[in-house]
Write an enzyme that holds these catalytic residues in place. Structure first.
Site, PDB file in Angstrom:
ATOM      1  N   HIS A  55      41.898  24.118  36.672  1.00  0.00           N
ATOM      2  CA  HIS A  55      41.093  25.346  36.657  1.00  0.00           C
ATOM      3  C   HIS A  55      41.813  26.488  37.374  1.00  0.00           C
ATOM      4  CE1 HIS A  55      38.000  22.740  35.115  1.00  0.00           C
ATOM      5  NE2 HIS A  55      38.118  21.976  36.177  1.00  0.00           N
TER       6      HIS A  55
ATOM      7  N   SER B  49      33.500  19.478  34.921  1.00  0.00           N
ATOM      8  CA  SER B  49      34.887  19.630  34.488  1.00  0.00           C
ATOM      9  C   SER B  49      35.190  18.689  33.322  1.00  0.00           C
ATOM     10  CB  SER B  49      35.814  19.387  35.682  1.00  0.00           C
ATOM     11  OG  SER B  49      37.156  19.666  35.378  1.00  0.00           O
TER      12      SER B  49
END
Length: 407
Positions: A272, A139
């Site tokens: 996300h 990420s």
């Protein structure tokens, strides 16, 4: 905090941390000369990986400043100058609530990770482009991975991360209901069927879904739920409306025959997920702008010095435009971390894994998948988040440098 003198780890050489900073690299290079070799050597394929949000802690740079002031202090001063924010003081002193804020946590984690890499390079003569073959990051960690791979300059990456994080934080604050992230853990053999049941409930298989209230994509962004991370063979993370996630869990347990362990993560932001679309839009714009530090140059450098694996495809980026596209879309799409590790382990035959940055979560996830703990013949998995771990890492890398590669 004063550093406790670590044991002698290199035969015949006092602990490097016990030496003046100006002598460490030269002393180590004399002892293990191969690390300064200008001729690339064949070695077991090696990856470095970087952590995402959640590993931040107050004081995470303090020991690095104390042990390597020559390298670390100028880097932290440059961070404050670049962002026009006293981030170095926030990292060192807190308070925790301020460091935990997304707009501070994300650049703080990224720069701490890069500090550790630069200490290896500048203080110990570690040549990343010779000793490492590929990078990846979880990420947020993808930005540090792109810096290490030579695709982003540090100041540009910091600005991107800070601006992205500011928009993410704003998206979360403007929500009219409770949002967040929930990890689901189950037996490995049940993960595939559980993911199918989740997609079925959310209506992500297109028309004819069995979702109770219409397809998830038809709902407002705040109520949409996405599988944010596929972290391991038995763990995924859901992101979005907590109410909607709870409805999904009820469905899984009552109607789909699954009973995963659900753990609410310490995040009040649904990373996300579709709610983060403004951050993706901003990043698309910023990535198309010129570099802020290299006049006349693009923000993204292509090619870099080594491949970097994308969170979205679980494969190396293939072009400059794809990198820009995927890095922006990463804000709203699933992080395929487990798929990335499996790809590197089984197809690329990576045998040495170096986790660089705060915390040990990444090291544990990688070690769990590839079955390595510490140095083994031809490889191993290491995590370096503390200066005391530097010598052991270098020693183990040296001892596995001539390890046999699998064909």
């Amino acid at each position: 905090m004063a550093l406790t003198r670590p044991p002698r780890l290199l035969s015949g050489v006092p602990s490097l941390l016990a030496l003046p900073s100006t002598l460490r690299a030269a002393t180590y290079i004399r002892t293990v000369g191969r690390w300064q070799s200008t001729t690339p050597r064949k070695h077991p394929k090696t990856a470095i990986f970087f952590p995402g949000q959640g590993v931040q802690r107050v004081g995470m740079t303090t020991d690095w400043v104390d042990a390597f002031p020559r390298t670390v202090k100028p880097m932290l001063e440059e961070v404050d100058e670049t962002l026009q924010v006293p981030l170095s003081r926030i990292i060192a002193e807190g308070p925790n609530s301020r460091l935990m804020a997304t707009e501070n946590a994300q650049p703080a984690i990224m720069i701490t990770s890069i500090i550790i890499l630069r200490v290896l390079e500048k203080e110990f003569g570690f040549k990343t482009n010779e000793r490492v073959d590929i990078t990846l990051g979880h990420s947020l960690g993808e930005f540090a991975a792109l810096v290490a791979a030579g695709n982003l300059r540090e100041p540009d990456a910091l600005r991107l991360v800070r601006r992205r994080a500011e928009v993410m934080a704003r998206c979360s604050k403007e929500v009219g209901e409770e949002v967040g992230m929930v990890a689901l853990v189950c037996e490995a053999q049940h993960l595939g069927p559980m993911v199918e049941a989740i997609h079925d409930f959310l209506g992500h298989h297109g028309e004819g879904s069995k979702a109770d209230s219409g397809t998830d994509y038809d709902l407002p962004a705040v109520q949409q739920v996405l599988i944010a991370n596929v972290n391991s063979k038995n763990q995924i993370v859901l992101s979005g409306s907590i109410k909607r996630i709870n409805e999904l869990l009820t469905h899984l347990r009552q109607f789909a025959g699954h009973d995963p362990r659900a753990v609410r993560l310490k995040s009040d932001s649904p990373f996300h997920s579709p709610l983060m679309k403004p951050a993706a839009t901003l990043l698309t714009q910023l990535l198309d702008q010129p570099s802020q530090v290299a006049k006349g140059e693009d923000t993204v450098i292509w090619p870099g010095i080594m491949p970097c694996v994308s969170n979205l495809s679980a494969r190396p980026f293939e072009s400059k435009q794809q990198l820009k596209d995927y890095l922006a879309r990463q804000c709203v799409e699933t992080v395929l971390w487990h798929d990335s590790i499996v790809y590197l382990h089984t197809e690329e035959k990576v045998r040495r894994w170096i986790g660089i940055g705060p915390g040990k979560v990444g090291r544990n996830l990688v070690g769990k998948e590839v079955g390595m703990k510490g140095a083994v013949k031809g490889g191993g998995v290491w995590g370096i988040s503390d200066p005391r771990e530097v010598e052991a890492l270098l020693r183990d890398l040296d001892s596995t440098e001539a390890g046999e590669e699998e064909e």
